[in-house]
Enzyme design. Structure first.
Site, mmCIF file in Angstrom:
data_model
loop_
_atom_site.group_PDB
_atom_site.id
_atom_site.type_symbol
_atom_site.label_atom_id
_atom_site.label_comp_id
_atom_site.label_asym_id
_atom_site.label_seq_id
_atom_site.Cartn_x
_atom_site.Cartn_y
_atom_site.Cartn_z
ATOM 1 N N TYR A 66 4.970 51.151 -7.057
ATOM 2 C CA TYR A 66 4.235 50.708 -8.447
ATOM 3 C C TYR A 66 6.035 51.945 -9.363
ATOM 4 C CZ TYR A 66 1.695 46.785 -8.130
ATOM 5 O OH TYR A 66 1.131 45.643 -8.116
ATOM 6 N N GLU A 68 6.590 49.875 -12.435
ATOM 7 C CA GLU A 68 7.258 48.496 -13.655
ATOM 8 C C GLU A 68 8.036 49.526 -14.388
ATOM 9 O OE1 GLU A 68 3.738 48.362 -12.475
ATOM 10 O OE2 GLU A 68 2.960 46.217 -13.010
ATOM 11 N N ASP A 212 25.402 29.772 -12.735
ATOM 12 C CA ASP A 212 23.948 30.214 -11.138
ATOM 13 C C ASP A 212 25.262 30.517 -9.882
ATOM 14 O OD1 ASP A 212 22.689 30.485 -9.416
ATOM 15 O OD2 ASP A 212 21.031 29.099 -10.276
ATOM 16 N N THR A 238 21.187 35.105 -6.239
ATOM 17 C CA THR A 238 20.418 35.096 -5.621
ATOM 18 C C THR A 238 20.883 36.687 -4.752
ATOM 19 O OG1 THR A 238 21.641 33.517 -3.635
ATOM 20 C CG2 THR A 238 19.045 33.422 -4.968
ATOM 21 N N LYS A 241 22.559 35.362 0.122
ATOM 22 C CA LYS A 241 23.697 34.395 0.937
ATOM 23 C C LYS A 241 24.220 34.787 0.935
ATOM 24 C CE LYS A 241 20.852 30.100 -1.890
ATOM 25 N NZ LYS A 241 20.315 31.262 -2.689
ATOM 26 N N ARG A 247 16.619 40.735 -0.231
ATOM 27 C CA ARG A 247 16.477 39.380 -0.482
ATOM 28 C C ARG A 247 16.052 38.925 -1.582
ATOM 29 N NH1 ARG A 247 16.158 35.015 2.500
ATOM 30 N NH2 ARG A 247 15.360 32.971 1.702
HETATM 31 N N1 DSN Z 1 17.415 27.541 -1.133
HETATM 32 C C1 DSN Z 1 18.073 27.265 -1.208
HETATM 33 C C2 DSN Z 1 19.480 26.692 -1.078
HETATM 34 O O1 DSN Z 1 19.575 26.919 0.753
HETATM 35 O O2 DSN Z 1 20.466 26.511 -1.362
HETATM 36 C C3 DSN Z 1 18.141 27.706 -2.715
HETATM 37 O O3 DSN Z 1 17.370 28.159 -3.290
#
Ligand code: DSN
Length: 430
Positions: A66, A68, A212, A238, A241, A247
């Site tokens: 933990y 925080e 984003d 994110t 990707k 992740r």
């Molecule tokens: N699930 C992601 C995508 O497939 O683009 C976005 O949240």
């Protein structure tokens, strides 16, 4: 005296045994999923295959901790090591994106966006994002999402003629509704986004600009996509990707005041303990992305997407906007009279994993859709090159062109599947 079986407070092997030895049922599912990933061509645009190093970091003892707070300012003892890990992830992200301030704690891209809203908006404020059917994301103001429920969400779309972002509409909406924030970026937009134009509009109407970059952040890191950092007030992403790291989510900005608000929104505003094992996975992936090999990888992701898109178009299949600048190829199936959901299923049965997706001005519901979204990041990680994507493009076209009355010819699917398995064998993973 009866011999009593001694029961320990945990089963023997707790600290030593692998999941295979300790929990064979769960282990068999993990193996099954690994085989699925090995034997299908992964074309879901948001997915990728991480390195063994990222897998190990994310499966490490850091899961026990933990922490925080933020490095140097924690609410728990024993954080000296995780502080180093979090600082490493932050420093690497700063370098990758040339950003002054980075928060690596958001558990996901959705939570990164929520944190921005919590930091900078009040319920009922007006937000302007791209609609789902234009390629936007749920968290950009779609009605079923918190962003569409708690805010007065208005949405922009694409031009009818070229399927590019409709900046005239954005200006009109800004003039009429005076949004507090504009959101650029999405999940199924395959073209470069003109960040400069967004900035100009944001300045003109005195509104914040959030970019984003969840889908294309790896391409930014690899130097094959414009970087939004110089133009946006805040950037979210994110990390798993195209960026191919642990992740989760991340928030970046060059504005110190905004950053302070964002930090308080992530913790204690929205989240509790950061996932330190995931932050380690992010650090590992960011380290890889700083290397020259990642630049080559990113170039290949884009050239592979272009090869795929061109092949499909040569076979008479419509591609939204007539091509791609990134890793996404959005297929419009309306001229083939096939729905997205049936096409997704037929391709999966043929060894290609992808997802049904709305296309601009789609009249079908999101559970049906008129398109499929393809992406090249994962298969490029396997090592596939342009020639392989030409072959895959033709195999996907065989399936699409093999439909009659929304049903695919099973013989075509069998042939395609065996060819896909050959490609998978040529490029093994894990
Ligand atoms: N699930 C992601 C995508 O497939 O683009 C976005 O949240």
């Amino acid at each position: 005296m009866n011999e009593q079986k001694k029961i320990l407070f945990y089963e023997e092997g707790f600290f030593e045994k692998s999941v295979k030895e300790y929990d064979p049922i769960l282990s068999s599912f993990l193996e099954e999923e690994k085989r699925r990933q090995q034997n299908q061509i992964e074309m879901i645009a948001s997915e990728n295959f991480v390195s063994r190093s990222v897998l190990e970091a994310q499966g490490s003892v850091l899961t026990n901790k933990y922490a925080e707070g933020y490095p140097g300012k924690r609410y728990y003892g024993g954080c000296e090591v995780v502080d180093k890990v979090e600082d490493l992830a932050i420093n690497r992200a700063q370098k990758l994106f040339n950003a002054k301030f980075v928060n690596v704690q958001p558990h996901s891209g959705a939570q990164a966006n929520q944190a921005v809203f919590l930091a900078l908006l009040n319920p009922g404020d007006t937000i302007l994002g791209m609609s789902l059917d234009a390629g936007g994301h749920l968290t950009h103001g779609a009605k079923p999402n918190l962003s569409g429920k708690w805010f007065n969400s208005i949405q922009y779309g694409l031009n009818k003629n070229d399927s590019l972002i409709n900046f005239e509409q954005i200006e009109d909406l800004c003039r009429t509704y005076k949004p507090k924030i504009i959101i650029a970026g999405g999940s199924a937009y395959s073209r470069f986004i003109d960040f400069k134009k967004f900035r100009k509009i944001a300045d003109k109407y005195d509104t914040l600009l959030l970019v984003d970059m969840a889908h294309f952040s790896g391409l930014v890191a690899g130097g094959v996509h414009p970087n939004p950092i110089p133009y946006a007030d805040i950037v979210t992403t994110t990390t798993h990707k195209t960026l191919r790291s642990g992740r989760g989510g991340m928030i970046l900005t060059n504005n110190e005041n905004l950053f302070k608000k964002i930090n308080s929104a992530v913790f204690p505003g929205l989240q509790g303990g950061p996932l330190m094992h995931v932050i380690a996975g992010k650090a590992a992936g960011f380290g890889e992305a700083l290397k020259d090999e990642f630049k080559v990888y990113s170039q290949n992701v884009v050239s592979n997407a272009k090869a795929l898109s061109n092949t499909l178009m040569e076979r008479g299949i419509d591609i939204v906007s007539g091509g791609t600048d990134n890793h996404i190829v959005l297929v419009d199936l309306r001229n083939k009279c096939i729905t997205g959901n049936t096409c997704e299923k037929a391709l999966e049965e043929s060894g290609v994993t992808c997802n049904k997706n709305g296309v601009p001005f789609d009249e079908t519901p999101p559970s049906v859709t008129s398109g499929i979204r393809l992406g090249t990041s994962a298969a490029t990680t396997r090592g596939l090159k342009e020639n392989d994507f030409i072959i895959i493009g033709n195999l996907i076209s065989d399936v699409i062109c093999g439909f009659k009355n929304n049903i695919c010819d099973p013989n075509i699917q069998t042939v395609v599947k065996s060819k896909i398995i050959d490609i998978c064998k040529k490029y093994p993973i894990y």
